[in-house]
Design a protein around this motif. Structure first.
Motif, mmCIF file in Angstrom:
data_model
loop_
_atom_site.group_PDB
_atom_site.id
_atom_site.type_symbol
_atom_site.label_atom_id
_atom_site.label_comp_id
_atom_site.label_asym_id
_atom_site.label_seq_id
_atom_site.Cartn_x
_atom_site.Cartn_y
_atom_site.Cartn_z
ATOM 1 N N ALA A 176 0.827 -1.211 0.000
ATOM 2 C CA ALA A 176 0.000 0.000 0.000
ATOM 3 C C ALA A 176 0.856 1.252 0.000
ATOM 4 C CB ALA A 176 -0.970 -0.029 1.172
ATOM 5 N N GLY A 177 0.553 2.210 0.885
ATOM 6 C CA GLY A 177 1.244 3.498 0.883
ATOM 7 C C GLY A 177 2.447 3.567 1.803
ATOM 8 N N TYR A 178 3.063 2.429 2.106
ATOM 9 C CA TYR A 178 4.194 2.422 3.034
ATOM 10 C C TYR A 178 5.499 2.756 2.320
ATOM 11 C CZ TYR A 178 1.810 1.172 7.249
ATOM 12 O OH TYR A 178 1.004 1.227 8.365
ATOM 13 N N LEU A 203 7.811 -9.789 1.043
ATOM 14 C CA LEU A 203 7.317 -9.127 -0.164
ATOM 15 C C LEU A 203 7.300 -7.619 0.030
ATOM 16 C CD1 LEU A 203 5.832 -9.210 -2.954
ATOM 17 C CD2 LEU A 203 3.689 -9.328 -1.655
ATOM 18 N N PHE A 204 7.866 -6.896 -0.957
ATOM 19 C CA PHE A 204 7.735 -5.445 -1.065
ATOM 20 C C PHE A 204 6.921 -5.193 -2.328
ATOM 21 C CE2 PHE A 204 11.631 -6.254 1.205
ATOM 22 C CZ PHE A 204 11.711 -5.257 2.165
ATOM 23 N N THR A 205 5.765 -4.505 -2.200
ATOM 24 C CA THR A 205 4.905 -4.402 -3.367
ATOM 25 C C THR A 205 4.014 -3.168 -3.321
ATOM 26 O OG1 THR A 205 3.312 -5.640 -4.739
ATOM 27 C CG2 THR A 205 3.010 -5.756 -2.351
ATOM 28 N N ALA A 206 3.383 -2.854 -4.455
ATOM 29 C CA ALA A 206 2.285 -1.886 -4.575
ATOM 30 C C ALA A 206 2.563 -0.552 -3.901
ATOM 31 C CB ALA A 206 1.000 -2.496 -4.022
ATOM 32 N N GLY A 207 3.612 0.121 -4.348
ATOM 33 C CA GLY A 207 3.869 1.467 -3.857
ATOM 34 C C GLY A 207 4.784 1.558 -2.664
ATOM 35 N N PRO A 258 11.117 -17.185 -0.266
ATOM 36 C CA PRO A 258 11.567 -16.222 -1.274
ATOM 37 C C PRO A 258 11.434 -14.780 -0.801
ATOM 38 C CG PRO A 258 9.362 -16.946 -1.789
ATOM 39 C CD PRO A 258 9.780 -17.728 -0.579
ATOM 40 N N ILE A 259 12.228 -13.912 -1.387
ATOM 41 C CA ILE A 259 12.120 -12.468 -1.185
ATOM 42 C C ILE A 259 11.740 -11.864 -2.527
ATOM 43 C CG2 ILE A 259 13.324 -10.349 -0.529
ATOM 44 C CD1 ILE A 259 15.151 -12.053 1.216
ATOM 45 N N THR A 260 10.630 -11.112 -2.567
ATOM 46 C CA THR A 260 10.083 -10.608 -3.822
ATOM 47 C C THR A 260 9.822 -9.117 -3.731
ATOM 48 O OG1 THR A 260 8.958 -12.742 -4.169
ATOM 49 C CG2 THR A 260 8.213 -10.877 -5.492
ATOM 50 N N ALA A 261 10.177 -8.387 -4.786
ATOM 51 C CA ALA A 261 9.828 -6.971 -4.910
ATOM 52 C C ALA A 261 9.092 -6.790 -6.227
ATOM 53 C CB ALA A 261 11.082 -6.102 -4.876
ATOM 54 N N SER A 262 7.913 -6.134 -6.173
ATOM 55 C CA SER A 262 7.100 -5.965 -7.374
ATOM 56 C C SER A 262 6.306 -4.679 -7.272
ATOM 57 C CB SER A 262 6.146 -7.162 -7.548
ATOM 58 O OG SER A 262 5.215 -7.203 -6.484
ATOM 59 N N GLY A 263 5.663 -4.283 -8.389
ATOM 60 C CA GLY A 263 4.743 -3.155 -8.377
ATOM 61 C C GLY A 263 5.366 -1.816 -8.070
ATOM 62 N N GLY A 264 6.629 -1.603 -8.476
ATOM 63 C CA GLY A 264 7.270 -0.310 -8.268
ATOM 64 C C GLY A 264 7.908 -0.131 -6.911
ATOM 65 N N ALA A 265 8.010 -1.184 -6.122
ATOM 66 C CA ALA A 265 8.660 -1.084 -4.811
ATOM 67 C C ALA A 265 10.151 -0.820 -4.990
ATOM 68 C CB ALA A 265 8.448 -2.374 -4.021
ATOM 69 N N SER A 266 10.744 -0.147 -4.010
ATOM 70 C CA SER A 266 12.178 0.109 -4.066
ATOM 71 C C SER A 266 12.738 0.180 -2.662
ATOM 72 C CB SER A 266 12.469 1.421 -4.818
ATOM 73 O OG SER A 266 11.920 2.533 -4.127
ATOM 74 N N ALA A 267 14.017 -0.220 -2.529
ATOM 75 C CA ALA A 267 14.686 -0.189 -1.231
ATOM 76 C C ALA A 267 16.182 -0.063 -1.447
ATOM 77 C CB ALA A 267 14.369 -1.451 -0.426
ATOM 78 N N LEU A 302 12.750 -9.762 -8.724
ATOM 79 C CA LEU A 302 12.402 -8.360 -8.945
ATOM 80 C C LEU A 302 11.558 -8.281 -10.207
ATOM 81 C CD1 LEU A 302 15.887 -6.623 -8.410
ATOM 82 C CD2 LEU A 302 14.198 -7.266 -6.688
ATOM 83 N N SER A 303 10.436 -7.528 -10.134
ATOM 84 C CA SER A 303 9.591 -7.398 -11.311
ATOM 85 C C SER A 303 8.798 -6.103 -11.226
ATOM 86 C CB SER A 303 8.626 -8.591 -11.416
ATOM 87 O OG SER A 303 7.728 -8.602 -10.330
ATOM 88 N N GLY A 304 8.231 -5.673 -12.370
ATOM 89 C CA GLY A 304 7.316 -4.547 -12.388
ATOM 90 C C GLY A 304 7.922 -3.214 -12.029
ATOM 91 N N GLY A 305 9.141 -2.926 -12.521
ATOM 92 C CA GLY A 305 9.753 -1.622 -12.293
ATOM 93 C C GLY A 305 10.305 -1.422 -10.897
#
Length: 330
Positions: free
Chosen positions: A226-228, A259-263, A279-288, A305-308
């Motif tokens: 979400a918005g985190y 999972l890091f996802t959706a914003g 697994p460790i997954t980042a998707s939906g524009g997440a960044s760290a 890593l997927s989705g930008g």
């Protein structure tokens, strides 16, 4: 010696200002506030049973729908935990040397937060923080200040929808840790707009029990959604969990991951995410990233890593000859 107050029923304030001296309070059937009231207690020991009053569908030891303050240092034993409803302010202990032992409400929450609420818990550097139930920060726009303590024991999931300031220490979460699984995100908390601020912390997440229902975080032991945005987490620099930010399930039969996802963008994490079986997954524009001078390390059964999305860090790894680079461990 402290004065002892034994209350066979409950304490209720539904529209006035009430001030109680400090002491030892044994309150059988809870504290309930409402009606724009202001209720203040001095420093002391508070043993409070579960109320018979329905507080938005559950029964707690404290149901605060207004403004309730306990000075500190204080010790709290709440058989049924507490609910701080939407827009309300609750302070449990001020300063340091407080102590917290909460049981579950009738619905299983040791702590439950409404939207726009403000909840402050005083530090417990020499005390305990024991939650026999979920921490359910389900209210968007809320501010929750968790005390510093050597060990935070949470027998249940740790859920957030608003801003959370985690005090330093080790967090043992016998459940799931989901931030934004049901929406929410950054809010004003402690004079600044934050999402998660967790300096000098390590989180051990077991993924035991029933998984929370948030669909973005489904089947994940640890999730940021979400918005985190702009999460700040820093692992301890010394001690048995030095450089460990989050440790996932260690049971080989438990394969839930992170999972890091959706914003969930702009996270700064200095420390290792260690998920040996998941697994460790980042998707939906997440960044760290590890931030300036920090080091983010991801160790999992699989990293996707997927989705930008983007994950970046410059770590001084002994085997790398002194220059920061990506190292894949097999």
């Amino acid at each position: 010696s402290a004065v002892v107050y034994n209350v066979s029923g409950s304490i209720r304030n539904t529209g006035t200002r009430m001030t109680f001296a400090g002491g030892v309070y044994n309150i059988a059937l809870g504290i309930v506030t409402g009606g724009g009231s202001v209720t203040e207690f001095g420093a002391g020991t508070y043993r409070i049973g579960r109320s018979t009053h329905s507080c938005e569908g559950q029964r707690y030891s404290i149901c605060n729908t207004s403004q309730l303050t306990f000075a500190g240092p204080s010790s709290f034993v709440l058989t049924g935990g507490f609910r701080n409803t939407g827009g309300s302010t609750l302070t449990l202990g001020t300063g340091d040397m407080n102590s917290f032992q909460f049981g579950p409400s009738s619905g299983g929450d040791a702590i439950s937060l409404g939207g726009g609420s403000q909840t402050f818990m005083g530090d417990a550097s020499a005390g305990v923080f024991e939650m026999a139930g979920r921490i359910n920060g389900g209210g968007g726009g809320s501010c929750f200040v968790v005390p510093r303590a050597p060990l935070h024991e949470i027998k249940g999931s740790l859920l957030a929808s608003g801003a959370v300031r985690f005090g330093a220490g080790l967090y043992v979460v016998d459940g799931y840790m989901h931030m934004g699984g049901n929406g929410g995100g950054s809010a004003s908390c402690g004079g600044a707009t934050i999402s998660i601020h967790a300096p000098d912390t390590t989180f051990l997440v077991s993924a035991n029990g029933t998984a929370p229902s948030g669909w973005e975080c489904r089947d994940q032991a640890y999730c940021v959604s979400a918005g985190y945005s702009n999460i700040r987490m820093t692992a301890p620099e010394s001690g048995p969990f030095a450089d460990m930010a989050v440790i996932g399930p260690l049971d080989p039969a438990q394969a839930d991951g992170a999972l890091f996802t959706a914003g969930a963008s702009g996270a700064v994490v200095s420390g290792a995410f260690y998920f040996p079986n998941g697994p460790i997954t980042a998707s939906g524009g997440a960044s760290a990233s590890g931030g300036s001078g920090g080091c983010l390390q991801l160790i999992g059964s699989e990293i996707t890593l997927s989705g930008g999305t983007s994950l970046a860090s410059e770590c001084e790894i002994p085997q790398s000859g002194g220059s920061g680079r990506v190292v894949i461990l097999r």
